[in-house]
Design a protein around this motif. Structure first.
Motif, PDB file in Angstrom:
ATOM      1  N   LEU A 180       0.839  -1.190   0.000  1.00  0.00           N
ATOM      2  CA  LEU A 180       0.000   0.000   0.000  1.00  0.00           C
ATOM      3  C   LEU A 180       0.878   1.245   0.000  1.00  0.00           C
ATOM      4  CD1 LEU A 180      -2.764  -1.097   2.549  1.00  0.00           C
ATOM      5  CD2 LEU A 180      -2.689  -1.430   0.064  1.00  0.00           C
ATOM      6  N   SER A 181       0.605   2.145  -0.927  1.00  0.00           N
ATOM      7  CA  SER A 181       1.450   3.326  -1.094  1.00  0.00           C
ATOM      8  C   SER A 181       0.578   4.575  -1.293  1.00  0.00           C
ATOM      9  CB  SER A 181       2.360   3.121  -2.306  1.00  0.00           C
ATOM     10  OG  SER A 181       1.580   2.887  -3.463  1.00  0.00           O
ATOM     11  N   PHE A 182       1.099   5.742  -0.958  1.00  0.00           N
ATOM     12  CA  PHE A 182       2.338   5.984  -0.220  1.00  0.00           C
ATOM     13  C   PHE A 182       2.009   6.808   1.009  1.00  0.00           C
ATOM     14  CE2 PHE A 182       4.065   5.667  -4.569  1.00  0.00           C
ATOM     15  CZ  PHE A 182       5.061   4.719  -4.353  1.00  0.00           C
ATOM     16  N   ILE A 183       2.677   6.482   2.122  1.00  0.00           N
ATOM     17  CA  ILE A 183       2.586   7.345   3.298  1.00  0.00           C
ATOM     18  C   ILE A 183       3.691   8.386   3.193  1.00  0.00           C
ATOM     19  CG2 ILE A 183       2.938   7.482   5.791  1.00  0.00           C
ATOM     20  CD1 ILE A 183       1.398   4.978   6.160  1.00  0.00           C
ATOM     21  N   LEU A 210     -11.849   6.390   3.654  1.00  0.00           N
ATOM     22  CA  LEU A 210     -11.543   5.305   2.721  1.00  0.00           C
ATOM     23  C   LEU A 210     -11.828   3.926   3.309  1.00  0.00           C
ATOM     24  CD1 LEU A 210      -8.082   6.585   1.379  1.00  0.00           C
ATOM     25  CD2 LEU A 210     -10.358   7.005   0.426  1.00  0.00           C
ATOM     26  N   ASP A 211     -12.209   3.879   4.589  1.00  0.00           N
ATOM     27  CA  ASP A 211     -12.395   2.606   5.292  1.00  0.00           C
ATOM     28  C   ASP A 211     -11.148   1.737   5.157  1.00  0.00           C
ATOM     29  OD1 ASP A 211     -14.432   1.632   6.982  1.00  0.00           O
ATOM     30  OD2 ASP A 211     -15.912   1.946   5.407  1.00  0.00           O
ATOM     31  N   LEU A 212      -9.983   2.387   5.194  1.00  0.00           N
ATOM     32  CA  LEU A 212      -8.740   1.690   4.903  1.00  0.00           C
ATOM     33  C   LEU A 212      -8.425   0.607   5.924  1.00  0.00           C
ATOM     34  CD1 LEU A 212      -6.330   1.460   3.040  1.00  0.00           C
ATOM     35  CD2 LEU A 212      -5.173   3.219   4.385  1.00  0.00           C
ATOM     36  N   ASP A 213      -8.560   0.909   7.204  1.00  0.00           N
ATOM     37  CA  ASP A 213      -8.254  -0.074   8.239  1.00  0.00           C
ATOM     38  C   ASP A 213      -9.129  -1.318   8.098  1.00  0.00           C
ATOM     39  OD1 ASP A 213      -7.356   2.525   8.976  1.00  0.00           O
ATOM     40  OD2 ASP A 213      -7.053   1.847  11.027  1.00  0.00           O
ATOM     41  N   ARG A 214     -10.396  -1.102   7.788  1.00  0.00           N
ATOM     42  CA  ARG A 214     -11.345  -2.222   7.660  1.00  0.00           C
ATOM     43  C   ARG A 214     -11.025  -3.061   6.421  1.00  0.00           C
ATOM     44  NH1 ARG A 214     -15.269  -1.592  10.572  1.00  0.00           N
ATOM     45  NH2 ARG A 214     -15.465   0.646  10.211  1.00  0.00           N
ATOM     46  N   ARG A 215     -10.648  -2.409   5.352  1.00  0.00           N
ATOM     47  CA  ARG A 215     -10.301  -3.130   4.122  1.00  0.00           C
ATOM     48  C   ARG A 215      -9.033  -3.957   4.325  1.00  0.00           C
ATOM     49  NH1 ARG A 215      -9.978   1.738   0.208  1.00  0.00           N
ATOM     50  NH2 ARG A 215      -9.423   0.150  -1.368  1.00  0.00           N
ATOM     51  N   ILE A 216      -8.084  -3.394   5.057  1.00  0.00           N
ATOM     52  CA  ILE A 216      -6.867  -4.141   5.387  1.00  0.00           C
ATOM     53  C   ILE A 216      -7.217  -5.380   6.192  1.00  0.00           C
ATOM     54  CG2 ILE A 216      -4.758  -4.079   6.781  1.00  0.00           C
ATOM     55  CD1 ILE A 216      -4.432  -1.159   5.918  1.00  0.00           C
ATOM     56  N   ALA A 217      -8.083  -5.201   7.181  1.00  0.00           N
ATOM     57  CA  ALA A 217      -8.484  -6.329   8.027  1.00  0.00           C
ATOM     58  C   ALA A 217      -9.163  -7.417   7.200  1.00  0.00           C
ATOM     59  CB  ALA A 217      -9.414  -5.844   9.142  1.00  0.00           C
ATOM     60  N   ARG A 218      -9.964  -7.007   6.218  1.00  0.00           N
ATOM     61  CA  ARG A 218     -10.637  -8.002   5.378  1.00  0.00           C
ATOM     62  C   ARG A 218      -9.621  -8.797   4.565  1.00  0.00           C
ATOM     63  NH1 ARG A 218     -15.003  -7.033   0.461  1.00  0.00           N
ATOM     64  NH2 ARG A 218     -15.278  -9.242  -0.028  1.00  0.00           N
ATOM     65  N   GLY A 257      -6.199 -14.315   4.513  1.00  0.00           N
ATOM     66  CA  GLY A 257      -4.859 -14.875   4.432  1.00  0.00           C
ATOM     67  C   GLY A 257      -3.844 -13.998   3.744  1.00  0.00           C
ATOM     68  N   GLY A 258      -4.249 -12.799   3.308  1.00  0.00           N
ATOM     69  CA  GLY A 258      -3.311 -11.890   2.669  1.00  0.00           C
ATOM     70  C   GLY A 258      -2.550 -11.057   3.677  1.00  0.00           C
ATOM     71  N   SER A 259      -1.568 -10.338   3.204  1.00  0.00           N
ATOM     72  CA  SER A 259      -0.785  -9.472   4.083  1.00  0.00           C
ATOM     73  C   SER A 259      -0.485  -8.169   3.366  1.00  0.00           C
ATOM     74  CB  SER A 259       0.517 -10.156   4.503  1.00  0.00           C
ATOM     75  OG  SER A 259       1.313 -10.477   3.374  1.00  0.00           O
ATOM     76  N   ILE A 260      -0.142  -7.161   4.141  1.00  0.00           N
ATOM     77  CA  ILE A 260       0.160  -5.844   3.568  1.00  0.00           C
ATOM     78  C   ILE A 260       1.577  -5.435   3.896  1.00  0.00           C
ATOM     79  CG2 ILE A 260      -2.248  -5.101   3.708  1.00  0.00           C
ATOM     80  CD1 ILE A 260      -1.154  -3.218   6.073  1.00  0.00           C
ATOM     81  N   VAL A 261       2.163  -4.703   2.977  1.00  0.00           N
ATOM     82  CA  VAL A 261       3.418  -3.993   3.187  1.00  0.00           C
ATOM     83  C   VAL A 261       3.075  -2.513   3.076  1.00  0.00           C
ATOM     84  CG1 VAL A 261       5.739  -3.565   2.298  1.00  0.00           C
ATOM     85  CG2 VAL A 261       4.783  -5.884   2.237  1.00  0.00           C
ATOM     86  N   ILE A 262       3.594  -1.697   3.953  1.00  0.00           N
ATOM     87  CA  ILE A 262       3.347  -0.263   3.899  1.00  0.00           C
ATOM     88  C   ILE A 262       4.543   0.410   3.238  1.00  0.00           C
ATOM     89  CG2 ILE A 262       2.984   1.855   5.214  1.00  0.00           C
ATOM     90  CD1 ILE A 262       0.582   0.078   5.294  1.00  0.00           C
ATOM     91  N   SER A 263       4.276   1.175   2.187  1.00  0.00           N
ATOM     92  CA  SER A 263       5.343   1.888   1.485  1.00  0.00           C
ATOM     93  C   SER A 263       5.329   3.356   1.875  1.00  0.00           C
ATOM     94  CB  SER A 263       5.184   1.744  -0.028  1.00  0.00           C
ATOM     95  OG  SER A 263       6.286   2.303  -0.696  1.00  0.00           O
ATOM     96  N   GLY A 285       5.019 -18.633  -9.490  1.00  0.00           N
ATOM     97  CA  GLY A 285       6.121 -19.342  -8.845  1.00  0.00           C
ATOM     98  C   GLY A 285       6.644 -18.693  -7.584  1.00  0.00           C
ATOM     99  N   PHE A 286       6.246 -17.454  -7.316  1.00  0.00           N
ATOM    100  CA  PHE A 286       6.663 -16.792  -6.075  1.00  0.00           C
ATOM    101  C   PHE A 286       5.675 -17.187  -4.976  1.00  0.00           C
ATOM    102  CE2 PHE A 286       9.098 -14.373  -9.030  1.00  0.00           C
ATOM    103  CZ  PHE A 286      10.177 -13.869  -8.313  1.00  0.00           C
ATOM    104  N   THR A 287       6.033 -18.180  -4.211  1.00  0.00           N
ATOM    105  CA  THR A 287       5.093 -18.761  -3.255  1.00  0.00           C
ATOM    106  C   THR A 287       5.282 -18.247  -1.831  1.00  0.00           C
ATOM    107  OG1 THR A 287       6.607 -20.632  -2.957  1.00  0.00           O
ATOM    108  CG2 THR A 287       4.860 -20.871  -4.604  1.00  0.00           C
ATOM    109  N   GLY A 288       6.299 -17.429  -1.620  1.00  0.00           N
ATOM    110  CA  GLY A 288       6.537 -16.902  -0.278  1.00  0.00           C
ATOM    111  C   GLY A 288       5.612 -15.747   0.041  1.00  0.00           C
ATOM    112  N   SER A 289       5.774 -15.203   1.217  1.00  0.00           N
ATOM    113  CA  SER A 289       4.956 -14.089   1.664  1.00  0.00           C
ATOM    114  C   SER A 289       5.813 -13.152   2.494  1.00  0.00           C
ATOM    115  CB  SER A 289       3.777 -14.582   2.505  1.00  0.00           C
ATOM    116  OG  SER A 289       3.116 -13.495   3.135  1.00  0.00           O
ATOM    117  N   PRO A 290       5.562 -11.832   2.388  1.00  0.00           N
ATOM    118  CA  PRO A 290       6.293 -10.902   3.247  1.00  0.00           C
ATOM    119  C   PRO A 290       5.908 -11.026   4.711  1.00  0.00           C
ATOM    120  CG  PRO A 290       4.589  -9.746   2.019  1.00  0.00           C
ATOM    121  CD  PRO A 290       4.661 -11.141   1.474  1.00  0.00           C
ATOM    122  N   ALA A 291       4.809 -11.732   4.993  1.00  0.00           N
ATOM    123  CA  ALA A 291       4.341 -11.885   6.367  1.00  0.00           C
ATOM    124  C   ALA A 291       5.303 -12.744   7.170  1.00  0.00           C
ATOM    125  CB  ALA A 291       2.946 -12.500   6.393  1.00  0.00           C
ATOM    126  N   SER A 292       5.563 -12.344   8.387  1.00  0.00           N
ATOM    127  CA  SER A 292       6.471 -13.102   9.251  1.00  0.00           C
ATOM    128  C   SER A 292       5.729 -14.009  10.204  1.00  0.00           C
ATOM    129  CB  SER A 292       7.353 -12.134  10.050  1.00  0.00           C
ATOM    130  OG  SER A 292       6.554 -11.233  10.798  1.00  0.00           O
TER     131      SER A 292
END
Length: 516
Positions: free
Chosen positions: A76-79, A104-112, A117-123, A355-362
């Protein structure tokens, strides 16, 4: 004299030869061990793919509803800073973090997205607006802003997009590295991985980009990797073969990263270094008219990334990953909402993410016990919007809570349950936004004070733009009308001469009055 081989003497020539052999064997053994260790270290991380999403671009991109497996993870970009003189985090300079939640209901959309099973990176940063480290002249203030972002969104990673003035301003670079180092120590094992997104040319990172990486290492930051912005080269090769230009710049960046880490006393193996490098092409038409990244270029890059074990693949941006409509006149001008090339049924995400099966989530979401929908009870005290009722009527844009989720009406409806399983998406007037968030409370419904507009009168003629109050609700006439009740007409808002003012419009009216 050797007892095993009687009569043989060890000559000086034989001794010298033996020493050379032993040294060669020793070096070979060490090299083999390092190569094995390099491969093992690289295998500890799994390459991941995520698309950038421009949060404030219009039309809004529904990242919370992934259309394919390749859109499960998003950047998600950009802060940026609220403005060049204000040390306050904002989305694109338009919304504070709290305003983005409300508007934008951004927090709620992120939670959804995370629920699925998805994850977010903040840019943070980007080409436009003022980067936070530039606006925050005090390192402690910058730390506070970064901490607020991390604590609010709990991202899987941070993406520091450093370009333009933020790349050349030495003082801001030092503050940024120091602030990140401070937070890394503060969060300890719960620290968020940090990627440095930097511009590259045919020769790799610019001199300022190299210095940025060195400064972070010198500050003690454990960098997750360097993400190369493989775009806008404006070179003869990029105009002819964009895919090869991207590969050349990545190979140059790889050599630089290995040299930078070696100079810092942290030598990397070849495979490990590739895991610390990402690529982000600008799909389709770049800002530079001659640079066009095609679907074939994407396939070339994808195959190269697989061969070398690239640690990360991204693209700019999900908003643009589609063919432009026929009405878009000039395909050689970069659009924020389409790629500028004919993609057919293909997407860049589908090609680059393959083929990129990894995730930025830790971390992995914990399993929760299943619960029957009818057992979920909504509490008005912890719901931001009214609880849905089968006896109420809902105009378009109405928001309700139902079974711990927030829905928005797409058109007027009544007695239609938001999660009715018998309705198809095309027939359901309700659109799911996301879950009710922890700690929420009812949002006040704004109303204009009595007498702000005249009360609707059935005998008065109203023209386009006239506004009235009826049962505490404000309405605006869309065309000439007389005698038509504003409220009853909302059963079919498309044919009604009246439309109800939105909460945003009422908020703006009240703010303007307050300023006066």
């Amino acid at each position: 004299m050797s007892k095993r081989f009687p009569g043989r003497k060890l000559s000086l020539a034989r001794l010298a030869f033996l020493i050379v052999v032993l040294v060669a064997v020793g070096v070979g053994g060490i090299t083999g061990f390092n190569s094995w260790q390099d491969s093992r270290t690289a295998s500890d991380s799994e390459p991941w793919f995520a698309t950038y999403v421009d949060v404030t671009a219009s039309p809004s991109y529904a990242f919370e509803q992934p259309v394919s497996e390749h859109e499960q993870d998003v950047i998600l970009s950009f802060i940026v800073a609220a403005d060049e003189a204000t040390c306050e985090a904002s989305w694109g300079g338009y919304y504070s973090l709290e305003e983005a939640h409300r508007s934008l209901d951004l927090d709620r959309r992120i939670a959804r997205l995370q629920q699925g099973g998805g994850s977010i990176v903040i840019s943070l940063g980007g080409e436009a607006n003022s980067e936070l480290a530039l606006a925050c002249e005090n390192t402690d203030d910058l730390v506070d802003q970064y901490r607020a972002i991390i604590d609010r969104y709990e991202p899987a990673a941070l993406d520091l997009d450093i370009e333009g003035p933020a790349l050349t301003d030495t003082a801001s670079r030092e503050r940024r590295a120091e602030a990140i180092a401070t937070l890394q120590e503060e969060y300890g094992e719960e620290w968020t991985p940090v990627w440095l997104t930097l511009p590259v040319g045919p020769e790799g990172l610019t001199a300022d980009g190299v210095d940025v990486v060195k400064e972070f290492l010198h500050a003690g930051v454990d960098i997750a990797g360097v993400n190369a912005m493989t775009m806008n080269y404006s070179s003869e090769l990029s105009a002819q073969d964009m895919g090869q230009q991207v590969i050349d710049s990545l190979e140059a960046t790889h050599r630089q990263v290995m040299a930078i880490y070696a100079d810092d006393g942290q030598p990397l193996g070849t495979h490990t270094a590739w895991r610390k490098i990402g690529a982000t092409p600008m799909i389709g038409q770049n800002n530079v008219a001659s640079d066009i990244f095609t679907l074939d270029d994407a396939r070339v890059l994808r195959n190269f990334a697989s061969d070398v074990g690239l640690g990360r693949m991204s693209l700019w941006s999900a908003n643009r990953d589609r063919t432009c409509a026929d009405a878009y006149a000039d395909g050689h001008i970069m659009s924020d909402s389409c790629s500028g090339i004919d993609q057919g049924a293909k997407t860049f995400a589908g090609i680059l993410g393959n083929g990129f099966t990894g995730s930025p989530a830790s971390t992995v979401a914990e399993d929760t016990d299943s619960l029957r929908p009818e057992d979920i009870v909504d509490d008005p005290e912890t719901s931001p919007y009214p609880i849905w009722s089968a006896t109420s009527s809902y105009p378009a844009e109405s928001r309700v809570v139902w079974r711990q989720n927030v829905y928005v009406s797409q058109w007027w409806n009544s007695a239609i349950q938001p999660d009715d399983p018998a309705l198809s998406a095309a027939d359901n007037p309700w659109q799911l936004i996301g879950p009710v968030l922890p700690g929420e409370s009812p949002l006040p419904l704004l109303e204009l004070p009595e007498g702000h507009y005249a009360t609707w009168d059935p005998d008065v003629e109203y023209r386009r733009g006239d506004r009235v109050i009826f049962d505490t609700v404000a309405y605006e006439a869309q065309w000439w009308t007389v005698g038509e009740n504003p409220a009853s007409g909302q059963a079919d808002p498309g044919s009604s001469p009246w439309r109800a003012l939105s909460q945003d419009e009422i908020e703006q009216i009240l703010e303007e009055e307050y300023e006066e």
